[in-house]
Enzyme design. Structure first.
Site, PDB file in Angstrom:
ATOM      1  CG  LEU A  22     -48.796   8.485  14.957  1.00 21.90           C
ATOM      2  CD1 LEU A  22     -47.780   8.248  16.070  1.00 21.90           C
ATOM      3  CD2 LEU A  22     -49.449   7.181  14.532  1.00 21.90           C
ATOM      4  CG  PHE A  27     -49.570  26.311  17.398  1.00 22.21           C
ATOM      5  CD1 PHE A  27     -49.896  27.311  16.508  1.00 22.21           C
ATOM      6  CD2 PHE A  27     -50.002  26.417  18.711  1.00 22.21           C
ATOM      7  CE1 PHE A  27     -50.639  28.404  16.907  1.00 22.21           C
ATOM      8  CE2 PHE A  27     -50.740  27.511  19.120  1.00 22.21           C
ATOM      9  CZ  PHE A  27     -51.065  28.505  18.218  1.00 22.21           C
ATOM     10  CB  VAL A  29     -48.628  17.279  12.451  1.00 20.23           C
ATOM     11  CG1 VAL A  29     -47.237  17.452  11.899  1.00 20.23           C
ATOM     12  CG2 VAL A  29     -49.249  16.007  11.930  1.00 20.23           C
ATOM     13  CG  ASP A 139     -54.716  19.555  27.611  1.00 18.54           C
ATOM     14  OD1 ASP A 139     -55.956  19.635  27.755  1.00 18.54           O
ATOM     15  OD2 ASP A 139     -54.173  19.395  26.498  1.00 18.54           O
TER      16      ASP A 139
END
EC number: 2.7.11.1
Length: 192
Positions: A22, A27, A29, A139
């Protein structure tokens, strides 16, 4: 399970069958997965611990601590953490409508104003909730807002840079390094 590939480690602890990718990070997935007994679809953030340095390991554990702490209708839920010798798997609630960045890219006309106000209010509520618990996300961007269309919700995700703070005290952070910040900006800008 039919339709699920056996590549990329196949099953996690015998409980989840992994499927397509997705998304990808520095670092990690994120994979689509299905619980083998219930059939529930989830997102699984797979972190390769062999590629982490001390700083990145600290960020990872901080992410898990913050995600366990924040339980809000507009924050993606962390269901489970599975730790193996080389990988850490974060089992997460799966959105059904993609992220806000993809939505923006697909819809030049944008959202109608009433819907935009509704979603914006949900994001603000989630951020306010985090701050009451002394958690900062650090973030916030369209890629970290996920649509849950069936529920009529958006939810914050990816607490990889999150941190706890003490009111009245300066937040110390390893992200303060100019070189590190510039590298992150460059990587983000490359996606735009």
């Amino acid at each position: 399970m039919a339709g699920f590939k056996r590549g990329y480690d196949g099953k996690i602890a015998g409980l989840y069958d992994l499927d397509k990718t997705l998304g990808r990070g520095h670092f990690a997935v994120v994979k689509l997965a299905r619980h083998v007994f219930t059939g529930e679809k989830v997102a699984v953030k797979v972190i390769d611990k062999t590629k982490l340095d001390t700083l990145a390991t600290g960020h990872l554990f901080q992410e898990v601590r913050c995600m366990k702490l924040v339980q809000h209708p507009n924050i993606v839920r962390l269901y489970e953490v599975i730790d193996t010798q080389t990988k850490l798997y974060l089992i997460l609630e799966l959105g059904d409508g993609g992220d806000m960045f993809d939505y923006i890219m697909k819809h030049e006309e944008g959202l109608n104003e009433d819907l935009a106000k509704k979603y914006f209010a949900q994001i603000v509520h989630a951020i306010s909730y985090c701050h009451k618990l002394h958690v900062v996300h650090r973030d916030l961007k369209p890629e970290n807002v996920v649509f849950f269309e069936k529920q009529g919700l958006v939810k914050l995700t990816d607490f990889g840079f999150s941190n706890k703070f003490q009111p009245g005290k300066k937040l110390t952070t390893s992200c303060g390094s100019l070189a590190y910040s510039l590298r992150l900006l460059t990587c983000s800008a490359a996606r735009w």
